[in-house]
Write a protein that holds these residues in place. Structure first.
Motif, PDB file in Angstrom:
ATOM      1  N   ILE B  97       0.735  -1.199  -0.221  1.00  0.00           N
ATOM      2  CA  ILE B  97       0.271  -0.365  -0.196  1.00  0.00           C
ATOM      3  C   ILE B  97       1.350   1.260  -0.103  1.00  0.00           C
ATOM      4  O   ILE B  97       1.147   2.136  -0.801  1.00  0.00           O
ATOM      5  CB  ILE B  97      -0.682  -0.009   1.666  1.00  0.00           C
ATOM      6  CG1 ILE B  97      -1.963  -1.283   1.298  1.00  0.00           C
ATOM      7  CG2 ILE B  97      -1.046   1.296   1.244  1.00  0.00           C
ATOM      8  CD1 ILE B  97      -3.086  -1.258   0.008  1.00  0.00           C
ATOM      9  N   GLY B  98       2.084   1.570   1.085  1.00  0.00           N
ATOM     10  CA  GLY B  98       3.036   2.233   0.379  1.00  0.00           C
ATOM     11  C   GLY B  98       3.022   3.426  -0.379  1.00  0.00           C
ATOM     12  O   GLY B  98       3.855   4.185  -0.773  1.00  0.00           O
ATOM     13  N   HIS B  99       4.169   1.443  -1.152  1.00  0.00           N
ATOM     14  CA  HIS B  99       4.412   2.145  -2.326  1.00  0.00           C
ATOM     15  C   HIS B  99       3.666   2.931  -3.850  1.00  0.00           C
ATOM     16  O   HIS B  99       4.037   3.907  -4.720  1.00  0.00           O
ATOM     17  CB  HIS B  99       4.696   0.769  -3.829  1.00  0.00           C
ATOM     18  CG  HIS B  99       6.100   0.471  -3.214  1.00  0.00           C
ATOM     19  ND1 HIS B  99       6.099  -0.277  -1.229  1.00  0.00           N
ATOM     20  CD2 HIS B  99       6.991  -0.553  -3.583  1.00  0.00           C
ATOM     21  CE1 HIS B  99       6.596  -1.233  -1.517  1.00  0.00           C
ATOM     22  NE2 HIS B  99       7.017  -1.075  -2.568  1.00  0.00           N
ATOM     23  N   ALA B 274       2.768  -4.064  -5.829  1.00  0.00           N
ATOM     24  CA  ALA B 274       2.175  -2.611  -4.852  1.00  0.00           C
ATOM     25  C   ALA B 274       1.970  -1.282  -4.881  1.00  0.00           C
ATOM     26  O   ALA B 274       0.640  -1.466  -4.816  1.00  0.00           O
ATOM     27  CB  ALA B 274       3.603  -2.965  -4.169  1.00  0.00           C
ATOM     28  N   ILE B 275       1.855  -1.200  -6.398  1.00  0.00           N
ATOM     29  CA  ILE B 275       1.641   0.038  -6.428  1.00  0.00           C
ATOM     30  C   ILE B 275       0.049  -0.204  -7.371  1.00  0.00           C
ATOM     31  O   ILE B 275      -0.408   0.595  -7.042  1.00  0.00           O
ATOM     32  CB  ILE B 275       2.876   0.721  -8.147  1.00  0.00           C
ATOM     33  CG1 ILE B 275       3.872   0.590  -7.717  1.00  0.00           C
ATOM     34  CG2 ILE B 275       1.920   1.375  -9.179  1.00  0.00           C
ATOM     35  CD1 ILE B 275       4.605   0.727  -8.476  1.00  0.00           C
ATOM     36  N   PHE B 276      -0.257  -1.123  -7.918  1.00  0.00           N
ATOM     37  CA  PHE B 276      -1.999  -1.620  -8.335  1.00  0.00           C
ATOM     38  C   PHE B 276      -2.503  -1.328  -6.235  1.00  0.00           C
ATOM     39  O   PHE B 276      -3.214  -0.241  -6.848  1.00  0.00           O
ATOM     40  CB  PHE B 276      -1.728  -2.677  -8.394  1.00  0.00           C
ATOM     41  CG  PHE B 276      -2.589  -3.248  -9.079  1.00  0.00           C
ATOM     42  CD1 PHE B 276      -3.887  -2.360  -9.828  1.00  0.00           C
ATOM     43  CD2 PHE B 276      -3.393  -4.726  -9.067  1.00  0.00           C
ATOM     44  CE1 PHE B 276      -5.433  -3.249 -10.563  1.00  0.00           C
ATOM     45  CE2 PHE B 276      -4.121  -5.315  -8.972  1.00  0.00           C
ATOM     46  CZ  PHE B 276      -5.447  -4.669 -10.056  1.00  0.00           C
ATOM     47  N   ALA B 277      -2.102  -1.585  -5.276  1.00  0.00           N
ATOM     48  CA  ALA B 277      -2.989  -1.729  -3.951  1.00  0.00           C
ATOM     49  C   ALA B 277      -2.779  -0.928  -3.779  1.00  0.00           C
ATOM     50  O   ALA B 277      -3.905   0.141  -3.566  1.00  0.00           O
ATOM     51  CB  ALA B 277      -2.241  -2.854  -4.028  1.00  0.00           C
ATOM     52  N   THR B 387      -7.838  -3.989  -2.970  1.00  0.00           N
ATOM     53  CA  THR B 387      -8.178  -3.845  -2.008  1.00  0.00           C
ATOM     54  C   THR B 387      -8.030  -5.219  -1.999  1.00  0.00           C
ATOM     55  O   THR B 387      -6.828  -5.857  -1.214  1.00  0.00           O
ATOM     56  CB  THR B 387      -8.407  -3.366  -1.448  1.00  0.00           C
ATOM     57  OG1 THR B 387      -8.482  -1.800  -2.066  1.00  0.00           O
ATOM     58  CG2 THR B 387      -7.815  -3.043   0.026  1.00  0.00           C
ATOM     59  N   VAL B 388      -8.784  -5.628  -1.561  1.00  0.00           N
ATOM     60  CA  VAL B 388      -8.987  -7.114  -1.223  1.00  0.00           C
ATOM     61  C   VAL B 388      -8.187  -8.613  -2.527  1.00  0.00           C
ATOM     62  O   VAL B 388      -7.694  -9.531  -1.902  1.00  0.00           O
ATOM     63  CB  VAL B 388     -10.760  -7.400  -2.009  1.00  0.00           C
ATOM     64  CG1 VAL B 388     -10.974  -9.020  -1.143  1.00  0.00           C
ATOM     65  CG2 VAL B 388     -11.520  -6.623  -0.702  1.00  0.00           C
ATOM     66  N   GLY B 389      -8.321  -8.026  -3.537  1.00  0.00           N
ATOM     67  CA  GLY B 389      -7.438  -8.972  -4.524  1.00  0.00           C
ATOM     68  C   GLY B 389      -6.584  -9.007  -4.320  1.00  0.00           C
ATOM     69  O   GLY B 389      -5.422  -9.702  -3.493  1.00  0.00           O
TER      70      GLY B 389
END
Lengths: 382, 467, 383
Positions: B97-99, B274-277, B387-389
């Motif tokens: 998430i941080g990314h 990471a970027i995706f989420a 987010t769930v995925g």
């Protein structure tokens, strides 16, 4: 104007273009050092103010390379020299594994140089005593206005001329600023000194700890499993007179399950009696062992015609020979236990019971090869 | 050959033009009045309600963390061979998430994508909070968190050093570097904004706090010069760092020989994921912030549209990775890889595999339509799905690969316990509590950066630009 | 100028002829393995440079970049290399029975290869290659053909079409580069597998395209044909070159490190071959030329905008890219790294041919996409 001496004259401008226009005008008069105060960075203002390029890039590059060397050197020294332990089947000096941390430390050194170097070294922040901070103009500067200051460069600063120059350049508001208050409170120098002190203390403490544990182990405070007050088997130890760490068993000690036979030679062994009955189970077990261990030399029939070729020099006994058929069970048992001629002892591999099983099987082989009519009849009735 | 006369100068069709980055009239002054005024005002009722909810989650979660520390990690569902489960899933999830924050603040900065300026601050703050959430999990997973400092290589009285060949130690370095660098990046960006707040607040207490935090920033041109250079350098360094951090996290898995973990595509695939989420989380938070804090003129639909396009692009990269994973499982003709892949799509946890694939690949394809990219309902739907995925993707990687590996006699089903869920809830509580507090006390939009890109903010052409 | 141009062209034709003679001799004398390995090297190389350039063009449309509009014509021209790549690629099918174990009948006795024999078989590989080349030619027609047409029509409808097509092209691109990586390079050692391999070749291809583009831009700038292209544009090219040098190294190192760490026999054999004997030297050289030198040459801000340095780095990068492909393909030949007259002849033939092709393409038409509505904005680009 507490000190009575004016340090700078500040003029406010409404637009970036007005400021940029004023800079060459005011600069040409050479009344003092020029400094602009803006709410956000303006393109091209560094050239207009004739600033030298920021040295930050070079500092960061040098510190980044230093970080890489430090990290790699530290990892290598620890893993390959000071504490060489093979983990995961990797050599102590496997450089591949050191790259990720080397990269992270490089970035860490470089970013701290960029961020803290910019604040503490180049911009000399934090600094709370600057007159602009307590000026009336600061509210406008951090909001949406642009200020140009002519700052004193020593003696002979002419505040009145500076005011006139700024007004002529189009300043909408003029303010004269006093000398900066160089109070000692939380300045960049103070922070640098404190941080440097802490760093130095950490280095000294680290070296002291390393030295105390590694080089002068006067105090082993937490050695855990490293050092154990016991005698090691198989090692020399001065504790006992004979110099061995391990003790010998008392004379006459017998291992469990390994009672001595009580006979001293093959002839004496003739008196031993096979304790096992000649049942099919015993014969099957004996056959398996014979098949695994004896057949290779004595042949499947025990007739000394081996599966092993003549390349193997020794001549194995023909168990079908009359001499062996006349042997009492005990002598065969003895031969298996103690070995004979080229045949090694099987005592270490076969238990006593297994050896007796083999004896039964050898007897069965002998009888099968020299079967009489009675034997055939007996087999037929079964 | 191509003089100016030859260049096409006609009007550009509207479809090709990009909408402006702000709506209505925005001046530097109005920007300050709009953004920097929040901390001085009393928060609305919804804010207190939100804080009450997140604090409850936080308290519950920390209760469970306390219980875990007091009792031992046996209270979790982890077993043999599933030694890693919720703890590491949550760790990877939150680091991921941080990314987004670093991507927005650093990579898009280097690409000079100016739409980033309005959302960079929030995204950076989310980076820091997410890394804080992430840090909890390995810390409590070590079992004796009070001895976690043993992970650092310092000369000690035990006479031992850390194992530099362990990817878990790389993690310690990567995550702590990431946290420090993000914090510094965020704080540097805040300094001029806090200076603005210092000069506009009327409360004495606030003024003192802001004075100290702004370090006496006075907007001098000589300071801006070094500041901009530092910002650029930090952006470049953070770009490399953001690639490395999730790659190092992926090394935790990929250096092993566990089928389903040992894959060479893991490092870039983890970064893309990471970027995706992270972007999805930013979209969720931005929509709420935009509506409740009346920032529609600064965070425009265009911002959300572009964010959604990035999410779509990342979804396609994830799709590529999934396809490569499946292809390799077949192409390698390695029965263990094949078994693990079949487990993902048809094993005990097959539902989790399909949930991951649907949420990460199929649902985001909705974003091909402009209507979905600009509608709250659809973008929130997609963002929640992602987010769930992405959480379940880590579940798939960790639990499915571990629960059946080379040794069938050791196969075992994993079931999480209440404590596992409680700690996960707590991390969400912590994250959103910090987000809410941040929205109240600090400028949520980098006003200085937005001021610099407003029309007319920069001097007209200067220097050697034109003849 | 044109006199000099003509003499250069004649020189190139000369080297082309020498190379062609050498290649024919290689076919007759050097043995089929060596000949086809060389052929494969130049097929993959020209493919990557062409497709990398086309990727640069598509990327611009995808992200609506404005700064690169003035120099877009150059990657567009280099991307036309894909046209000669089609016959070269089709001829490369001749290499399949010689170099690729998966196409041989013995493959059916190998447990791993038998399972995927159909995938590795000559007909299926050929069909895939034809599909890939056809899709790329389609991309070339839409992106480059459309752009060339726009010079006359000045119709902004092309920009809209290109933006719509760009995502589709990205899918084509991903498919193409992955299939070529797996079929034509990874297929040489079909027991070995690495799912990052497509991305690895992509990084190399993008770098190859960027380096060729930078060289051509600098070349045209020397002839004053790109008026308005400034240091700022070069800076961006340098920045991309730098960033993707790092990206390539990241992918390459990650792939190596993961295999080294896990030490699984079926994977690590790939690096075992490349880290023993003469290949060890080549591997170290590759790391040095493809990463260390360009990294330190471009790391500072000034270096990225410096034309003469950019030119040197671009030459270096192209050379390193050739070495990279060589390093990927040639270890299947027994007996350490080969470099002798067959390799030199192939290099002469294909390099001269490619340069002649690109030079010829660059002589035609406009040097900038004059019909693009964003050209003015692109020329006004400042850092």
């Amino acid at each position: 104007m507490s000190s009575g001496k004016s340090f700078a004259v500040l003029g406010l401008f409404d637009t970036p273009d007005a400021l940029m226009g004023a800079i060459p005008q005011v600069g040409a008069k050479k009344l003092g050092a020029l400094e602009a105060y803006t709410p956000y960075p303006l393109h091209g203002i560094d050239d207009a103010l004739e600033r030298r390029r920021s040295p930050l890039g070079g500092m960061v590059l040098v510190m980044g390379i230093l970080g890489a060397i430090t990290a790699f050197g530290f990892e290598y020294w620890i893993s390959a020299i000071d504490y060489p332990i093979v983990t995961g089947g990797k050599a102590p000096s496997s450089w591949e594994a050191f790259v990720p941390i080397m990269f992270e430390v490089t970035v860490l050194f470089a970013t701290f140089t960029a961020g803290l170097g910019m604040l503490l070294l180049l911009n000399k922040l934090p600094f709370f005593g600057h007159p602009v901070l307590s000026s009336d103009a600061i509210k406008a500067i951090t909001r949406d206005r642009f200020a140009l200051a002519i700052e004193s460069e020593g003696e002979g600063f002419d505040a009145e001329a500076a005011k006139a120059a700024l007004l002529a350049a189009g300043a909408t508001q003029i303010e004269v600023l006093p000398e900066p208050d160089r109070g000692p409170f939380l300045t960049s120098d103070y922070i640098l000194r404190v941080a440097g002190g802490i760093f130095a203390a950490c280095v000294v403490a680290g070296l002291a700890m390393y030295g105390a544990v590694k080089l002068f182990p006067v105090l082993p405070p937490m050695s855990h499993m490293e050092d154990q007050p016991r005698l090691n088997a198989q090692k020399a130890d001065p504790f006992f007179k004979d110099g061995f760490g391990m003790r010998m068993p008392v004379a006459g000690t017998v291992a469990r399950g390994y009672l001595p036979l009580g006979v001293a030679s093959q002839d004496e062994a003739a008196s031993l009696v096979n304790p096992l009955p000649s049942s099919p189970q015993v014969l099957a077990a004996g056959k398996k062992i014979f098949h695994n261990r004896c057949e290779l030399c004595h042949g499947a029939l025990g007739n000394g015609v081996p599966t092993l070729t003549a390349a193997y020099g020794a001549k194995p006994a023909n168990l079908q020979a009359q001499q062996f058929r006349d042997y009492p069970d005990g002598k065969i048992f003895w031969a298996i236990t103690m070995g004979k001629n080229a045949m090694p002892s099987h005592a270490a591999d076969l238990t006593e019971t297994q050896r007796w099983e083999v004896v039964h099987y050898v007897r069965a082989l002998q009888r099968a090869q020299n079967a009489t009519d009675e034997d055939v009849k007996e087999a037929g009735t079964r | 050959m191509s003089s100016d006369a030859a260049i096409r100068t006609g009007a550009i069709p509207e479809r090709l033009l990009e909408p402006p980055l702000t709506e209505g009239v925005v001046t530097p002054g109005s920007l300050d009045d709009q953004v920097l005024a929040f901390p001085d005002r009393r928060p609305p009722k919804q804010w207190y309600i939100g804080l009450a909810i997140t604090l409850t989650a936080l308290v519950i979660g920390f209760g469970f963390i306390g219980y875990t520390i007091a009792t031992g990690i046996g209270v979790w569902g982890n077993n043999s061979p599933v030694f890693w489960a919720f703890d590491i899933i949550n760790f990877v999830f939150w680091v991921g998430i941080g990314h987004a924050g670093t991507l927005i603040s650093a990579i898009l900065f280097l690409f000079r994508k100016r739409w980033r300026n309005a959302i960079a601050r929030f995204a950076e703050a989310m980076t820091i909070f997410a890394v804080m959430c992430a840090g909890i999990f390995p810390l409590i997973h070590v079992g004796r968190p009070w001895l976690a400092f043993w992970l650092f290589p310092y000369p000690n009285q035990r006479g031992v050093w850390t194992n530099f060949r362990s990817p878990l130690l790389w993690d310690v370095f990567a995550v702590s570097t990431y946290f420090s660098v993000s914090l510094m990046f965020w704080f540097l960006g805040l300094v001029p904004d806090i200076a603005s707040m210092r000069d506009r607040t009327t409360s004495k207490v606030r003024k003192t706090i802001y004075t100290v935090l702004s370090l006496g920033w006075r907007g001098a041109a000589s300071h801006w010069q070094h500041y901009e250079k530092a910002y650029l350098l930090l952006a470049g360094l953070a770009t490399g760092l953001v690639l490395s951090v999730h790659s190092v996290v992926s090394f935790d898995f990929a250096t092993s020989v566990v089928p389903g973990w040992h894959m060479t595509i893991f490092p870039p695939y983890f970064v893309a994921g990471a970027i995706f989420a992270g972007f999805s989380m930013v979209v969720i938070v931005l929509v709420v912030v935009r509506e409740t804090m009346q920032l529609k003129n600064l965070i425009t639909i265009r911002h959300l549209d572009v964010m959604n396009k990035v999410i779509l692009g990342m979804s396609c990269l994830m799709g590529y990775s999934y396809i490569m994973e499946g292809f390799t499982a077949w192409y390698s003709m390695n029965e263990y890889l094949h078994h693990t892949f079949m487990n993902i799509i048809s094993g005990t946890y097959g539902w989790a595999g399909w949930l991951t694939i649907s949420c990460n690949i199929f649902i985001p394809q909705l974003l091909w339509f402009k209507k979905c990219r600009t509608s709250y309902f659809w973008m929130i739907f997609v963002a929640l799905a992602v987010t769930v995925g992405m959480w379940f993707e880590r579940f798939v990687i960790i639990v499915i690969s571990l629960h059946q590996d080379y040794l069938p006699s050791a196969w075992r089903i994993y079931k999480p316990t209440m404590v596992d869920f409680g700690v996960l809830l707590g991390s969400f509580g912590l994250f959103f509590t910090l987000v809410l507090l941040f929205a109240r006390v600090l400028p949520v939009i980098a006003t200085t950066e937005v001021k610099a890109i407003l029309p007319g903010a920069q001097p007209s052409h200067h220097g050697d630009d034109h003849e | 100028m044109s006199q000099q141009n003509r003499s250069t062209t004649n020189l190139l034709r000369g080297t082309l002829a020498i190379g062609a003679v050498g290649v024919v001799a290689a076919f007759l004398k050097a043995g089929p393995e060596r000949f086809w390995a060389n052929w494969l090297l130049w097929f993959v190389l020209l493919f990557t440079v062409g497709v990398g350039s086309l990727f640069i063009v598509a990327l611009e449309h995808l992200v609506n970049a404005k700064w690169s509009v003035p120099i877009r014509r150059i990657p567009e021209r280099i991307a036309t290399l894909l046209i000669p790549v089609v016959p070269i690629g089709l001829l490369a099918i001749g290499a399949l029975p010689v170099l690729f174990p998966g196409t041989r009948p013995e493959a059916l006795h190998n447990k791993i290869l038998a399972g995927k024999a159909f995938w590795l078989s000559l007909p299926f590989v050929s069909v895939r290659t034809v599909i890939v080349l056809a899709l790329l030619i389609l991309g070339l027609v839409v992106l480059v053909g459309g752009s060339l047409k726009q010079d006359q029509t000045r119709d902004p409808a092309f920009n809209i079409r290109a933006r719509k097509f760009a995502p589709a092209f990205m899918a084509i691109f991903a498919l193409a580069i992955t299939l070529v990586a797996f079929d034509w390079i990874s297929g040489l050692t079909p027991e070995w597998y690495s799912d990052i391999f497509g991305v690895y070749l992509f990084a190399g291809a993008f770098l190859g395209g960027l380096a060729a583009t930078s060289l051509a831009v600098l070349h045209l700038k020397d002839q004053d044909r790109l008026e308005g292209v400034r240091k700022d544009h070069l800076y961006n090219l340098g920045g991309f070159l730098f960033a993707f040098t790092v990206f390539w190294s990241y992918i390459g190192f990650a792939q190596y490190m993961l295999m080294w760490y896990a030490n699984l026999p079926d994977e690590v054999i790939y690096f075992q071959t490349r880290l023993t004997g003469g290949w060890h030297v080549v591997t170290v050289m590759l790391a040095f030329l493809h990463f260390v030198m360009p990294f330190f040459a471009l790391v500072t801000r000034d270096a990225k905008g410096d034309g003469s340095r950019l030119r040197r780095v671009a030459y270096l990068m192209l050379a390193a890219h050739i070495l990279d492909i060589y390093w990927l393909i040639f270890p299947i030949l027994p007996g350490g790294p080969h470099f002798s007259w067959p390799e030199a002849s192939f290099a002469l033939l294909f390099l001269s041919g490619a340069i002649l092709w690109v030079r010829g393409a660059l002589q035609k038409g406009e040097d900038m996409p004059v019909g693009d509505p964003f050209l003015k904005e692109g020329l006004e680009f400042r850092l």
